[in-house]
Design a protein around this motif. Structure first.
Motif, PDB file in Angstrom:
ATOM      1  N   ASP A   1      14.281   7.178   0.297  1.00  0.00           N
ATOM      2  CA  ASP A   1      13.438   6.608  -0.750  1.00  0.00           C
ATOM      3  C   ASP A   1      12.023   7.175  -0.774  1.00  0.00           C
ATOM      4  OD1 ASP A   1      15.490   4.880  -1.678  1.00  0.00           O
ATOM      5  OD2 ASP A   1      15.056   3.498  -0.031  1.00  0.00           O
ATOM      6  N   SER A   2      11.682   8.024   0.181  1.00  0.00           N
ATOM      7  CA  SER A   2      10.324   8.596   0.234  1.00  0.00           C
ATOM      8  C   SER A   2      10.067   9.429  -1.017  1.00  0.00           C
ATOM      9  CB  SER A   2      10.157   9.464   1.483  1.00  0.00           C
ATOM     10  OG  SER A   2      10.325   8.697   2.656  1.00  0.00           O
ATOM     11  N   ARG A   3       8.879   9.268  -1.589  1.00  0.00           N
ATOM     12  CA  ARG A   3       8.512   9.983  -2.818  1.00  0.00           C
ATOM     13  C   ARG A   3       7.276  10.861  -2.643  1.00  0.00           C
ATOM     14  NH1 ARG A   3      12.842   8.798  -3.357  1.00  0.00           N
ATOM     15  NH2 ARG A   3      13.875   7.539  -4.925  1.00  0.00           N
ATOM     16  N   ILE A   4       6.418  10.505  -1.696  1.00  0.00           N
ATOM     17  CA  ILE A   4       5.188  11.272  -1.449  1.00  0.00           C
ATOM     18  C   ILE A   4       5.216  11.759  -0.007  1.00  0.00           C
ATOM     19  CG2 ILE A   4       2.671  11.175  -1.315  1.00  0.00           C
ATOM     20  CD1 ILE A   4       2.790   8.997  -3.503  1.00  0.00           C
ATOM     21  N   LEU A   5       4.999  13.056   0.166  1.00  0.00           N
ATOM     22  CA  LEU A   5       4.941  13.652   1.494  1.00  0.00           C
ATOM     23  C   LEU A   5       3.491  13.986   1.807  1.00  0.00           C
ATOM     24  CD1 LEU A   5       6.027  15.003   4.072  1.00  0.00           C
ATOM     25  CD2 LEU A   5       6.573  17.025   2.668  1.00  0.00           C
ATOM     26  N   ILE A   6       2.964  13.391   2.871  1.00  0.00           N
ATOM     27  CA  ILE A   6       1.607  13.687   3.330  1.00  0.00           C
ATOM     28  C   ILE A   6       1.727  14.616   4.536  1.00  0.00           C
ATOM     29  CG2 ILE A   6      -0.559  12.767   4.237  1.00  0.00           C
ATOM     30  CD1 ILE A   6       0.160  10.088   2.846  1.00  0.00           C
ATOM     31  N   LEU A   7       1.084  15.761   4.435  1.00  0.00           N
ATOM     32  CA  LEU A   7       1.127  16.754   5.498  1.00  0.00           C
ATOM     33  C   LEU A   7      -0.222  16.902   6.178  1.00  0.00           C
ATOM     34  CD1 LEU A   7       3.099  19.605   3.705  1.00  0.00           C
ATOM     35  CD2 LEU A   7       3.955  18.106   5.526  1.00  0.00           C
ATOM     36  N   GLY A   8      -0.208  16.852   7.490  1.00  0.00           N
ATOM     37  CA  GLY A   8      -1.371  17.234   8.277  1.00  0.00           C
ATOM     38  C   GLY A   8      -1.184  18.675   8.722  1.00  0.00           C
ATOM     39  N   SER A   9      -2.100  19.156   9.527  1.00  0.00           N
ATOM     40  CA  SER A   9      -1.978  20.521  10.031  1.00  0.00           C
ATOM     41  C   SER A   9      -1.113  20.529  11.292  1.00  0.00           C
ATOM     42  CB  SER A   9      -3.359  21.122  10.297  1.00  0.00           C
ATOM     43  OG  SER A   9      -4.107  20.286  11.177  1.00  0.00           O
ATOM     44  N   PHE A  10      -1.615  19.913  12.381  1.00  0.00           N
ATOM     45  CA  PHE A  10      -0.941  19.871  13.672  1.00  0.00           C
ATOM     46  C   PHE A  10      -1.488  18.663  14.414  1.00  0.00           C
ATOM     47  CE2 PHE A  10      -0.183  21.317  18.097  1.00  0.00           C
ATOM     48  CZ  PHE A  10       1.159  21.654  17.984  1.00  0.00           C
ATOM     49  N   PRO A  11      -0.668  17.970  15.197  1.00  0.00           N
ATOM     50  CA  PRO A  11      -1.156  16.755  15.867  1.00  0.00           C
ATOM     51  C   PRO A  11      -2.325  17.031  16.816  1.00  0.00           C
ATOM     52  CG  PRO A  11       1.237  16.907  16.025  1.00  0.00           C
ATOM     53  CD  PRO A  11       0.745  18.220  15.485  1.00  0.00           C
TER      54      PRO A  11
END
Length: 168
Positions: free
Chosen positions: A23-33
């Motif tokens: 059901d996920s619609r928006i993907l939030i991406l960071g760079s690296f933890p």
């Protein structure tokens, strides 16, 4: 004490699983933890990072504390979270020191969910997405201001107002 050089840094591997469901619609991406996120084993683990406060502010819910509460909030609001980088050389948590990038394969999220929008948490995540994964993903990403405490130019209220335009 001698300053660490990036050429001396050993590769660091991303060991935090992405959070998403069908059901996920928006993907939030960071760079690296960050170092702290790697220590706690979950995204945005540094107590000064405003990521969880921003999302809680957008959705008008209490700020989640435990990893389980964070996952529940993300999935309840159809948000997926991961990072662009699978492994790299990095000094501490410094995005500016990132070298020898191996990108994550976003295909498993993009094929397992109906992602309608990709948002990058900060300029570095956006730049890395553009360079390493945009072509394979086949989607533009929105560059949002970083929730990192290093982004002191943006206070919490301003971050919430900006992010709310794209995460709602």
């Amino acid at each position: 004490m001698k300053a660490e050089k990036i050429s001396d840094a050993q590769p660091v591997f991303h060991e935090i699983a992405p959070v998403y469901d069908k059901d996920s619609r928006i993907l939030i991406l960071g760079s690296f933890p960050s170092v702290k996120s790697r220590e706690v084993g979950f995204f945005y683990g540094h107590p000064q990072n405003r990521f969880w406060k921003v999302l809680a502010g957008i959705f008008n819910v209490p700020v989640p504390v435990t990893i389980e509460e964070k996952k529940e909030m993300l999935l309840a609001h159809r948000i997926a979270v991961w990072d662009v980088i699978a492994s790299c050389r990095i000094i501490g948590s410094s995005d500016s020191s990132i070298k020898d990038v191996v990108p994550n394969d976003l295909g498993k999220i993009l094929s397992g969910a109906k992602i309608e929008r990709i948002c990058a948490n900060g300029a570095t995540a956006w730049r890395l997405y553009e360079k390493y994964t945009k072509t394979a993903a086949g989607m533009e990403a929105v560059k949002l201001p970083s929730t990192s405490p290093a982004n002191a130019a943006w206070n919490l209220e301003r971050l919430i107002a900006c992010w709310k335009t794209y995460i709602n």
